[in-house]
Write a protein that holds these residues in place. Sequence first.
Motif, PDB file in Angstrom:
ATOM      1  N   GLU A 194     -11.850 -15.210   5.784  1.00 57.64           N
ATOM      2  CA  GLU A 194     -10.528 -14.782   6.214  1.00 57.64           C
ATOM      3  C   GLU A 194     -10.285 -13.325   5.819  1.00 57.64           C
ATOM      4  N   ARG A 195      -9.480 -12.676   6.610  1.00 53.98           N
ATOM      5  CA  ARG A 195      -9.111 -11.303   6.274  1.00 53.98           C
ATOM      6  C   ARG A 195      -8.300 -11.275   4.976  1.00 53.98           C
ATOM      7  N   SER A 196      -8.481 -10.225   4.215  1.00 62.71           N
ATOM      8  CA  SER A 196      -7.588 -10.001   3.088  1.00 62.71           C
ATOM      9  C   SER A 196      -6.306  -9.352   3.610  1.00 62.71           C
ATOM     10  N   ASP A 197      -5.337  -9.192   2.751  1.00 59.88           N
ATOM     11  CA  ASP A 197      -4.054  -8.615   3.163  1.00 59.88           C
ATOM     12  C   ASP A 197      -3.510  -7.727   2.050  1.00 59.88           C
ATOM     13  N   PHE A 198      -4.335  -6.794   1.605  1.00 62.49           N
ATOM     14  CA  PHE A 198      -3.962  -5.950   0.479  1.00 62.49           C
ATOM     15  C   PHE A 198      -3.014  -4.832   0.907  1.00 62.49           C
ATOM     16  N   CYS A 199      -1.983  -4.626   0.110  1.00 62.33           N
ATOM     17  CA  CYS A 199      -1.149  -3.432   0.200  1.00 62.33           C
ATOM     18  C   CYS A 199      -1.814  -2.390  -0.689  1.00 62.33           C
ATOM     19  N   ILE A 200      -2.198  -1.272  -0.102  1.00 64.12           N
ATOM     20  CA  ILE A 200      -3.055  -0.301  -0.796  1.00 64.12           C
ATOM     21  C   ILE A 200      -2.238   0.918  -1.209  1.00 64.12           C
TER      22      ILE A 200
ATOM     23  N   VAL B 208      -4.292   8.142   3.489  1.00 58.41           N
ATOM     24  CA  VAL B 208      -3.321   7.375   4.277  1.00 58.41           C
ATOM     25  C   VAL B 208      -3.939   6.981   5.621  1.00 58.41           C
ATOM     26  N   GLU B 209      -4.625   7.906   6.249  1.00 58.39           N
ATOM     27  CA  GLU B 209      -5.256   7.607   7.534  1.00 58.39           C
ATOM     28  C   GLU B 209      -6.356   6.555   7.384  1.00 58.39           C
ATOM     29  N   ALA B 210      -6.959   6.470   6.184  1.00 59.75           N
ATOM     30  CA  ALA B 210      -7.985   5.464   5.935  1.00 59.75           C
ATOM     31  C   ALA B 210      -7.389   4.079   5.711  1.00 59.75           C
ATOM     32  N   GLY B 211      -6.072   4.024   5.446  1.00 63.55           N
ATOM     33  CA  GLY B 211      -5.438   2.712   5.299  1.00 63.55           C
ATOM     34  C   GLY B 211      -4.464   2.564   4.161  1.00 63.55           C
ATOM     35  N   ALA B 212      -4.171   3.630   3.411  1.00 62.19           N
ATOM     36  CA  ALA B 212      -3.232   3.527   2.287  1.00 62.19           C
ATOM     37  C   ALA B 212      -1.808   3.345   2.791  1.00 62.19           C
ATOM     38  N   HIS B 213      -1.035   2.536   2.048  1.00 58.13           N
ATOM     39  CA  HIS B 213       0.329   2.198   2.462  1.00 58.13           C
ATOM     40  C   HIS B 213       1.408   2.942   1.668  1.00 58.13           C
ATOM     41  N   TYR B 214       1.067   3.458   0.506  1.00 53.73           N
ATOM     42  CA  TYR B 214       2.038   4.212  -0.280  1.00 53.73           C
ATOM     43  C   TYR B 214       1.296   5.091  -1.274  1.00 53.73           C
ATOM     44  N   ILE B 215       2.020   6.050  -1.834  1.00 52.22           N
ATOM     45  CA  ILE B 215       1.472   6.980  -2.823  1.00 52.22           C
ATOM     46  C   ILE B 215       2.310   6.886  -4.086  1.00 52.22           C
ATOM     47  N   VAL B 216       1.652   6.876  -5.238  1.00 52.32           N
ATOM     48  CA  VAL B 216       2.349   7.013  -6.514  1.00 52.32           C
ATOM     49  C   VAL B 216       1.771   8.248  -7.200  1.00 52.32           C
ATOM     50  N   THR B 217       2.633   9.102  -7.712  1.00 51.17           N
ATOM     51  CA  THR B 217       2.154  10.400  -8.175  1.00 51.17           C
ATOM     52  C   THR B 217       1.698  10.390  -9.636  1.00 51.17           C
TER      53      THR B 217
ATOM     54  N   ARG C 203     -19.943  -0.612  -4.668  1.00 50.42           N
ATOM     55  CA  ARG C 203     -19.118  -1.194  -3.609  1.00 50.42           C
ATOM     56  C   ARG C 203     -19.221  -2.721  -3.633  1.00 50.42           C
ATOM     57  N   GLU C 204     -20.379  -3.212  -4.010  1.00 50.38           N
ATOM     58  CA  GLU C 204     -20.576  -4.660  -4.086  1.00 50.38           C
ATOM     59  C   GLU C 204     -19.733  -5.268  -5.197  1.00 50.38           C
ATOM     60  N   GLU C 205     -19.694  -4.606  -6.351  1.00 52.50           N
ATOM     61  CA  GLU C 205     -18.836  -5.075  -7.443  1.00 52.50           C
ATOM     62  C   GLU C 205     -17.369  -5.004  -7.046  1.00 52.50           C
ATOM     63  N   THR C 206     -17.005  -3.951  -6.332  1.00 54.61           N
ATOM     64  CA  THR C 206     -15.624  -3.812  -5.865  1.00 54.61           C
ATOM     65  C   THR C 206     -15.257  -4.954  -4.923  1.00 54.61           C
ATOM     66  N   GLU C 207     -16.148  -5.290  -4.006  1.00 54.72           N
ATOM     67  CA  GLU C 207     -15.867  -6.398  -3.096  1.00 54.72           C
ATOM     68  C   GLU C 207     -15.700  -7.709  -3.852  1.00 54.72           C
TER      69      GLU C 207
ATOM     70  N   ILE D 211     -11.421  -1.239   1.334  1.00 51.10           N
ATOM     71  CA  ILE D 211     -10.381  -2.261   1.200  1.00 51.10           C
ATOM     72  C   ILE D 211      -9.751  -2.545   2.567  1.00 51.10           C
ATOM     73  N   ALA D 212      -9.494  -1.477   3.336  1.00 53.49           N
ATOM     74  CA  ALA D 212      -8.919  -1.652   4.668  1.00 53.49           C
ATOM     75  C   ALA D 212      -9.852  -2.447   5.571  1.00 53.49           C
ATOM     76  N   ALA D 213     -11.160  -2.253   5.421  1.00 51.33           N
ATOM     77  CA  ALA D 213     -12.124  -3.023   6.213  1.00 51.33           C
ATOM     78  C   ALA D 213     -12.014  -4.515   5.904  1.00 51.33           C
ATOM     79  N   MET D 214     -11.850  -4.858   4.625  1.00 53.21           N
ATOM     80  CA  MET D 214     -11.647  -6.260   4.264  1.00 53.21           C
ATOM     81  C   MET D 214     -10.363  -6.805   4.891  1.00 53.21           C
ATOM     82  N   ASN D 215      -9.348  -5.959   4.980  1.00 48.51           N
ATOM     83  CA  ASN D 215      -8.100  -6.378   5.621  1.00 48.51           C
ATOM     84  C   ASN D 215      -8.304  -6.696   7.107  1.00 48.51           C
ATOM     85  N   HIS D 216      -9.389  -6.161   7.676  1.00 50.96           N
ATOM     86  CA  HIS D 216      -9.732  -6.446   9.068  1.00 50.96           C
ATOM     87  C   HIS D 216     -10.876  -7.455   9.180  1.00 50.96           C
TER      88      HIS D 216
END
Length: 328
Positions: free
Chosen positions: A179-185, A211-220, A113-117, A162-167
Amino acid sequence: MTGGEDTLPALLMKVTEHLARADRPLISFEIIPPLRGGDVRGLLALIDDLTKYRPPFIDITSHAAEVIYEETPQGIQRRVKRKRPGTLGVCALLQNKYQIDAVPHILCQGFTREETEDFLIELKYLGIDNVLAVRGDDSGFQKPLQYGRSANPYACDLVAQIAAMNHGRYLEENLLDAERSDFCIGVGGYPEKHFEAPNLLLDVRRAKEKVEAGAHYIVTQMFFNNAHYLRYVELCREQGIEVPIIPGLKILTAAKQLTTIPRNFYVEVPAELSDEVLAAPSDRVVDIGVDWACRQSQELLAHGAPALHFYVMQSAGAIKKLMAKLKV
């Protein structure tokens, strides 16, 4: 600048903004960085080809370390190998040279998670605001979690980070005032269900959790039978998933893919397509795959698909043939 200067998008946006503002069918692509030790020239040529079709965004895959086994004079030895670095560099190239939104893949597997951040902070610094959060394939390598580090077991956990960083919530205490990030997930969806899921309905419920965790779209995941996608969308809507669901498509280009694609991606190749490929000479297979993808594309757009996303990977040859037929 080379390749399609007159047709490049004028404005970088979120994936969801591209979808909402589209006045034409949108075609996006997914590519893969060069092999470790390679160079970027082949990738540049590929991107030059793809820009001619005005993609609103291009996905770039990420790759963690993997375990390989090698025969040596001392016997079979296990070795950890890093493949295909360069996702960050390719993203910066796409947005700064080509003015096309980059969508880097963010993985659970092989990264803490640290590397991801750290990676997400680098993306934010570069102005890259779109990401695709996926669990990733099991490479056989489990990174040791040392010095208090942690991992995201599932894509849902990664989306939540990722959603937490957006907040404005970061792992490091000294970044709490950042500052908050503003990622479209974006997240992945599986019209034929994920291979680990016991049934499609439960897999759709897992998508809803993302989606409930913060995803904005799905690609199959890729599919060759549109009925799978249409049923998947129907089930998602029944479960209350309202985000855009972009169909992912792959052009079949070789007879061997009749075996490798089902084995690696757990998807079905319809008998009509496989019979036609097996009966044709090898130099006709690409044309068969293009014709099939063209019919898929036209039907999906007619049924209201928000865009078409093609898994291109390393060669634009089949895409060129498809786009000449599709004329969108």
